[in-house]
Design an enzyme around this catalytic site. Structure first.
Site, short mmCIF file in Angstrom:
data_model
loop_
_atom_site.label_atom_id
_atom_site.label_comp_id
_atom_site.label_asym_id
_atom_site.label_seq_id
_atom_site.Cartn_x
_atom_site.Cartn_y
_atom_site.Cartn_z
CG HIS A 1 -1.70 1.23 1.42
ND1 HIS A 1 -1.37 2.18 2.37
CD2 HIS A 1 -2.79 1.71 0.78
CE1 HIS A 1 -2.23 3.17 2.31
NE2 HIS A 1 -3.09 2.92 1.36
CD GLU B 1 -2.57 2.67 -3.74
OE1 GLU B 1 -3.01 3.84 -3.70
OE2 GLU B 1 -3.01 1.77 -3.02
CG HIS B 2 -0.11 6.19 -0.61
ND1 HIS B 2 -0.62 7.32 0.00
CD2 HIS B 2 -1.04 5.23 -0.42
CE1 HIS B 2 -1.80 7.04 0.52
NE2 HIS B 2 -2.08 5.78 0.29
#
Length: 432
Positions: A44, A47-48
């Site tokens: 996650h 992804e950022h």
């Protein structure tokens, strides 16, 4: 249509000539279950970061490019995959493919960006604490699946995110984002050949770059031997109750359809037993429903209700009665027929835009390696019988149940006896 590029990346498309849009998604078969324990939240976090800069773009220039064509650009991470997607006019499909490929393949994960985005992710974790319904759902998956990698939260923890380094994130990117684990899915007013041409140009040599092997997904059974009860103190006017049962993974695909029919009848619609008994007939809760989360080798069937603390005993008692009744007697033929109709109608209506079509293409290709026609899915739902549902219910509802309570309680001793009965546990002795 489907094409495999020389790099191993798959390109799948669906032409929708009646729309003026194109939905583009670059799907990567990497999620939180593919992290080592000491890199929790890396998928996650990555992804950022990938949106911050590439060799030819900055976060601002990406935003300017997409705004200039009225497009939408975003991404999301799940337990089993990550998706970078864009929604644009059909004439801007080439731009969308180029942007999502550039971000996903060539995002740089600069150290300064890691430190900056770390604060954003920590704020996102704090937001989860302020949303007790989502928090209860995350805690329930952890309770039901125990030590399985699927039990880890996608978002990570304060500790794991604070300790994440730029080198670790870059290593995760190089080691997990392999072309053979990627799917470019496009749905809209496009042709397959033009998408393949744009994909070749956008991915280029980067998509064929070597990478370290990714961890092998274990595929071991994830169900806990016994249920767990988790109490998470939280100030608020409501208590949030989630009860979960380990269920089937995608490897047991034949059970998917009767399980979906069962779920809808239990708590998937306005005519469901949970909604009618707990909300309509007794007014015990505003929000009450059931749901299914299905992964490659495991799944969770869950019931959620948000209510005032003094209604918790009655809500838990009704949940127990409903589950026991269905486990014993199954569903009525009218319930099965109604659930089949609702599922078939919802599936068709849910696919009326290019974004939904793209999601079905990409997720299906990653999960199964091929596309299941909508007509086949509708036929499979229509073929579910009352006996199919009865068999699934009998198997599922005899399994151990876990529960999570998020609300104004400090420990198990403060919970009502009805909750322990709902999960088949003995109530602890009151504190002296």
């Amino acid at each position: 249509m489907r094409t495999v590029l020389p790099s191993g990346m798959r390109v799948v498309t669906e032409r929708l000539p009646g729309v003026r849009s194109a939905a583009v998604g670059l799907w990567v078969g990497v999620g939180s279950r593919d992290e080592w324990p000491d890199e929790e939240g890396a998928a996650h976090f990555l992804e950022h970061l990938l949106f911050k800069r590439t060799p030819t773009r900055t976060a601002q220039s990406v935003a300017v490019e997409m705004d200039a064509v009225g497009g939408e650009l975003n991404a999301f991470t799940t337990k089993e995959y990550t998706c970078f997607y864009a929604h644009v006019l059909d004439e801007d499909a080439a731009l969308a493919i180029d942007v999502v490929a550039d971000v996903a393949l060539r995002g740089e994960c600069a150290a300064a960006d890691v430190d900056l985005e770390r604060e954003v992710v920590l704020e996102e974790i704090a937001m989860r604490e302020d949303d007790p319904e989502d928090l209860a759902g995350d805690l329930l998956v952890e309770a039901v699946l125990g030590g399985h990698p699927l039990a880890r939260p996608v978002i990570g923890s304060d500790g794991s995110i604070e300790s994440m380094t730029a080198d670790r994130i870059r290593g995760f990117h190089r080691g997990r984002y392999r072309p053979e684990s990627m799917v470019l899915a496009v749905a809209g007013n496009i042709t397959h050949d033009e998408v393949v041409r744009h994909a070749r140009a956008a991915t280029g040599a980067d998509a064929a770059a070597s990478a370290a092997p990714a961890p092998v997904r274990s595929g071991r059974a994830a169900a806990a031997d016994s249920g767990r009860l988790v109490v998470h103190p939280h100030d608020g006017e409501q208590v949030h109750l989630a009860i979960g049962i380990p269920t089937f993974g995608r490897s047991e695909g034949e059970l998917r359809w009767p399980l979906a029919v069962l779920n809808h009848a239990v708590g998937g619609g306005l005519s469901s037993r949970l909604f009618q008994e707990i909300r309509e007939s007794r007014g015990l809760a505003y929000s009450v429903y059931s749901s299914i989360e299905t992964y490659a080798d495991a799944g969770v069937f869950s019931v959620y209700a948000g209510c005032r603390p003094d209604n918790l005993a009655a809500v838990a008692d009704q949940v127990r009665r409903i589950l026991e009744s269905i486990g014993r007697d199954g569903l009525g033929e009218d319930e099965c027929a109604r659930s089949r109709g609702a599922l078939r109608g919802g599936m068709v209506l849910g696919l009326e835009d290019s974004g939904a079509r793209m999601n079905r293409l990409g997720a299906g290709e990653l999960a199964r390696g091929y596309h299941v026609p909508l007509s086949e899915s509708l036929d499979r739902i229509a073929a579910v019988t009352r006996e199919d549902v009865r068999a699934v219910a009998a198997e599922l509802l005899r399994r151990p149940r876990s529960a999570v309570v998020v609300g104004p309680f400090e420990d198990e001793a403060e919970l009502p006896a009805e909750l322990f009965a709902a999960v088949g546990r003995a109530r602890p002795s009151p504190r002296r």
